[in-house]
Scaffold this active site. Structure first.
Site, PDB file in Angstrom:
ATOM      1  N   ASN A 268       1.319   3.498  -2.838  1.00 19.75           N
ATOM      2  CA  ASN A 268       1.875   3.978  -4.118  1.00 19.75           C
ATOM      3  C   ASN A 268       1.351   5.368  -4.479  1.00 19.75           C
ATOM      4  O   ASN A 268       2.092   6.234  -4.931  1.00 19.75           O
ATOM      5  CB  ASN A 268       1.485   3.034  -5.268  1.00 19.75           C
ATOM      6  CG  ASN A 268       2.125   1.667  -5.140  1.00 19.75           C
ATOM      7  OD1 ASN A 268       2.986   1.466  -4.297  1.00 19.75           O
ATOM      8  ND2 ASN A 268       1.686   0.725  -5.963  1.00 19.75           N
TER       9      ASN A 268
ATOM     10  N   ARG B 264      -0.616   9.413  -9.666  1.00 18.56           N
ATOM     11  CA  ARG B 264      -0.653   8.150  -8.913  1.00 18.56           C
ATOM     12  C   ARG B 264       0.011   6.990  -9.672  1.00 18.56           C
ATOM     13  O   ARG B 264       0.639   6.116  -9.078  1.00 18.56           O
ATOM     14  CB  ARG B 264      -2.101   7.765  -8.590  1.00 18.56           C
ATOM     15  CG  ARG B 264      -2.830   8.741  -7.673  1.00 18.56           C
ATOM     16  CD  ARG B 264      -4.275   8.291  -7.466  1.00 18.56           C
ATOM     17  NE  ARG B 264      -4.323   6.941  -6.931  1.00 18.56           N
ATOM     18  CZ  ARG B 264      -4.187   6.638  -5.638  1.00 18.56           C
ATOM     19  NH1 ARG B 264      -4.024   7.593  -4.752  1.00 18.56           N
ATOM     20  NH2 ARG B 264      -4.237   5.391  -5.243  1.00 18.56           N
TER      21      ARG B 264
ATOM     22  N   HIS C 277       2.651   3.605  -8.885  1.00 16.26           N
ATOM     23  CA  HIS C 277       2.488   2.181  -9.211  1.00 16.26           C
ATOM     24  C   HIS C 277       3.709   1.677  -9.984  1.00 16.26           C
ATOM     25  O   HIS C 277       4.199   0.572  -9.739  1.00 16.26           O
ATOM     26  CB  HIS C 277       1.211   1.948 -10.022  1.00 16.26           C
ATOM     27  CG  HIS C 277      -0.043   2.304  -9.266  1.00 16.26           C
ATOM     28  ND1 HIS C 277      -0.273   1.891  -7.968  1.00 16.26           N
ATOM     29  CD2 HIS C 277      -1.134   3.037  -9.616  1.00 16.26           C
ATOM     30  CE1 HIS C 277      -1.445   2.357  -7.555  1.00 16.26           C
ATOM     31  NE2 HIS C 277      -1.987   3.059  -8.532  1.00 16.26           N
TER      32      HIS C 277
ATOM     33  N   LEU D  81      10.930 -20.420  -4.710  1.00 17.01           N
ATOM     34  CA  LEU D  81       9.859 -19.593  -4.148  1.00 17.01           C
ATOM     35  C   LEU D  81       8.568 -19.680  -4.977  1.00 17.01           C
ATOM     36  O   LEU D  81       8.610 -19.617  -6.199  1.00 17.01           O
ATOM     37  CB  LEU D  81      10.338 -18.130  -4.134  1.00 17.01           C
ATOM     38  CG  LEU D  81       9.306 -17.069  -3.749  1.00 17.01           C
ATOM     39  CD1 LEU D  81       8.997 -17.126  -2.257  1.00 17.01           C
ATOM     40  CD2 LEU D  81       9.815 -15.665  -4.111  1.00 17.01           C
TER      41      LEU D  81
ATOM     42  N   ARG E  78     -11.898   2.256  -8.677  1.00 16.71           N
ATOM     43  CA  ARG E  78     -11.035   3.447  -8.834  1.00 16.71           C
ATOM     44  C   ARG E  78     -11.283   4.094 -10.200  1.00 16.71           C
ATOM     45  O   ARG E  78     -11.891   3.471 -11.081  1.00 16.71           O
ATOM     46  CB  ARG E  78      -9.571   3.030  -8.705  1.00 16.71           C
ATOM     47  CG  ARG E  78      -9.252   2.636  -7.278  1.00 16.71           C
ATOM     48  CD  ARG E  78      -7.770   2.590  -7.048  1.00 16.71           C
ATOM     49  NE  ARG E  78      -7.510   2.256  -5.658  1.00 16.71           N
ATOM     50  CZ  ARG E  78      -6.329   2.314  -5.091  1.00 16.71           C
ATOM     51  NH1 ARG E  78      -5.279   2.676  -5.801  1.00 16.71           N
ATOM     52  NH2 ARG E  78      -6.173   1.998  -3.819  1.00 16.71           N
TER      53      ARG E  78
ATOM     54  N   ASP F 198       0.829  -1.208   0.000  1.00 15.32           N
ATOM     55  CA  ASP F 198       0.000   0.000   0.000  1.00 15.32           C
ATOM     56  C   ASP F 198       0.865   1.261   0.000  1.00 15.32           C
ATOM     57  O   ASP F 198       2.000   1.248   0.479  1.00 15.32           O
ATOM     58  CB  ASP F 198      -0.906  -0.022   1.244  1.00 15.32           C
ATOM     59  CG  ASP F 198      -2.091   0.931   1.103  1.00 15.32           C
ATOM     60  OD1 ASP F 198      -2.399   1.360  -0.038  1.00 15.32           O
ATOM     61  OD2 ASP F 198      -2.703   1.257   2.136  1.00 15.32           O
TER      62      ASP F 198
HETATM   63  C1  IPE Z   1      -5.470  -2.694  -0.390  1.00 14.52           C
HETATM   64  O1  IPE Z   1      -5.120  -1.364  -0.542  1.00 14.52           O
HETATM   65  C2  IPE Z   1      -5.384  -3.408  -1.694  1.00 14.52           C
HETATM   66  C3  IPE Z   1      -4.060  -3.505  -2.301  1.00 14.52           C
HETATM   67  C4  IPE Z   1      -2.932  -3.109  -1.776  1.00 14.52           C
HETATM   68  C5  IPE Z   1      -4.027  -4.111  -3.589  1.00 14.52           C
HETATM   69  P1  IPE Z   1      -6.210  -0.218  -0.702  1.00 14.52           P
HETATM   70  O2  IPE Z   1      -5.470   1.060  -0.777  1.00 14.52           O
HETATM   71  O3  IPE Z   1      -7.136  -0.529  -1.803  1.00 14.52           O
HETATM   72  O4  IPE Z   1      -7.002  -0.338   0.684  1.00 14.52           O
HETATM   73  P2  IPE Z   1      -7.932   0.704   1.442  1.00 14.52           P
HETATM   74  O5  IPE Z   1      -8.942   1.164   0.458  1.00 14.52           O
HETATM   75  O6  IPE Z   1      -7.068   1.834   1.897  1.00 14.52           O
HETATM   76  O7  IPE Z   1      -8.507  -0.058   2.599  1.00 14.52           O
HETATM   77  C1  IPE Z   2      -1.490   0.310  -3.419  1.00 12.19           C
HETATM   78  O1  IPE Z   2      -1.279   1.673  -3.379  1.00 12.19           O
HETATM   79  C2  IPE Z   2      -1.695  -0.222  -4.815  1.00 12.19           C
HETATM   80  C3  IPE Z   2      -3.085  -0.596  -5.134  1.00 12.19           C
HETATM   81  C4  IPE Z   2      -4.081  -0.602  -4.284  1.00 12.19           C
HETATM   82  C5  IPE Z   2      -3.356  -0.983  -6.499  1.00 12.19           C
HETATM   83  P1  IPE Z   2      -2.472   2.711  -3.387  1.00 12.19           P
HETATM   84  O2  IPE Z   2      -2.774   3.049  -4.803  1.00 12.19           O
HETATM   85  O3  IPE Z   2      -3.598   2.222  -2.579  1.00 12.19           O
HETATM   86  O4  IPE Z   2      -1.782   3.957  -2.684  1.00 12.19           O
HETATM   87  P2  IPE Z   2      -2.466   4.936  -1.628  1.00 12.19           P
HETATM   88  O5  IPE Z   2      -2.977   4.098  -0.507  1.00 12.19           O
HETATM   89  O6  IPE Z   2      -3.569   5.660  -2.335  1.00 12.19           O
HETATM   90  O7  IPE Z   2      -1.355   5.828  -1.198  1.00 12.19           O
HETATM   91 MG    MG Z   3      -4.090   2.414  -0.618  1.00 13.53          MG
END
Ligand code: IPE
Ligand code: IPE
Ligand code: MG
Length: 253
Positions: A23, A34, A38, A132, A72, A21
């Site tokens: 990114n 954003r 990623h 792995l 999203r 989480d």
């Molecule tokens: C959880 O992250 C899913 C992944 C890392 C793929 P999210 O960013 O989607 O989670 P919430 O919405 O903050 O709970």
């Molecule tokens: C995790 O990073 C990746 C995915 C959920 C695809 P986020 O995109 O959720 O990053 P934040 O949480 O918005 O910073």
């Molecule tokens: Mg997130």
């Protein structure tokens, strides 16, 4: 000195699961889109996969895209899917070279046809590897998985293949996406959020949870060693008392 030298190599988790989480926030903090986050996150995936392979970890599950992430903005979803296809294509040879077996959990039918195909090809190509096992959670959510398992069990019962009276935890687990994989002992979530977000709800029943503020694109081998070191300070009691666990350890050693 690297934190790696402090690890007890006899007590490594067999299976590590990571919610990658942060990114988006990482990119935003740098005034970027954003999707840039990623892209940079892929470098962390590479580093962590390589580190786990080197350490001899058996299984690594990476939460890459949740069922809920489909909600999203379209441009972000499309960007992630494109990144997925390109990354698999680029990395499949390296996976093979490092004896890594790729697997996936989630609703692959939800993925764009090309992403699904690339994924299936990479899984087939690496299926004979013995190092792995890298499990990508894609279009995955635990509630989807558990409901899906219940549906398949009901269907098998209706067909007469399965006697409902024989459904035990062992039988139930065969209907989950993770059938054949051990439960994760260590679950790491990056970027500060202390929640599970629909990840492996069944399998994490007794996992040690580790939360770090480090954003996923900044998470590298030393951060992983730190998480494992922290894991190694925990006493895993599984409902028993501390005395029982210590007695058991004395018997083993
Ligand atoms: C959880 O992250 C899913 C992944 C890392 C793929 P999210 O960013 O989607 O989670 P919430 O919405 O903050 O709970
Ligand atoms: C995790 O990073 C990746 C995915 C959920 C695809 P986020 O995109 O959720 O990053 P934040 O949480 O918005 O910073
Ligand atoms: Mg997130």
């Amino acid at each position: 000195m690297s934190l790696k030298d402090k690890l007890d190599l006899q007590r490594l988790p067999k299976h590590i699961a990571i919610i990658m989480d942060g990114n988006g926030r990482w990119a935003k903090e740098r005034g970027q889109d954003r999707l840039y986050g990623h892209h940079e996150g892929v470098e962390s995936v590479r580093n962590i996969v390589e580190t786990c392979a080197e350490l001899g970890i058996g299984y690594l599950t990476l939460y890459a895209f949740s069922t809920e992430n489909w909600d999203r903005p379209v441009y972000e979803v499309n960007g992630i899917m494109e990144l997925l296809v390109n990354t698999i294509r680029k990395e499949v040879n390296t996976l093979s070279k490092n004896n890594i077996r790729l697997n996936v959990i989630g609703d692959l039918d939800m993925l764009p046809a090309q992403a699904k195909q690339e994924m299936e090809e990479a899984i087939a190509l690496t299926s004979h590897n013995t190092g792995l096992t890298l499990i990508m959670a894609l279009s995955y959510s635990a509630r989807w998985e558990i409901v899906n398992a219940a549906k398949k069990i009901a269907a098998d019962a209706q067909k007469g293949i399965l006697d409902p009276a024989t459904v035990s935890a062992d039988v139930f687990e065969k209907y989950l996406c993770t059938a054949g994989f051990p439960d994760p002992e260590l679950m790491i979530r990056t970027s500060g959020e202390c929640r599970i977000s629909n990840f492996l709800l069944y399998q994490l029943a007794y996992a040690e949870l580790y939360f770090t503020d480090t954003r996923w694109p900044d998470f590298r081998n030393e951060n992983l060693y730190e998480a494992i070191l922290n894991y190694q300070t925990r006493e895993r009691r599984f409902g028993k008392t501390s005395e029982q666990i210590q007695q058991n350890e004395e018997i083993i050693s």
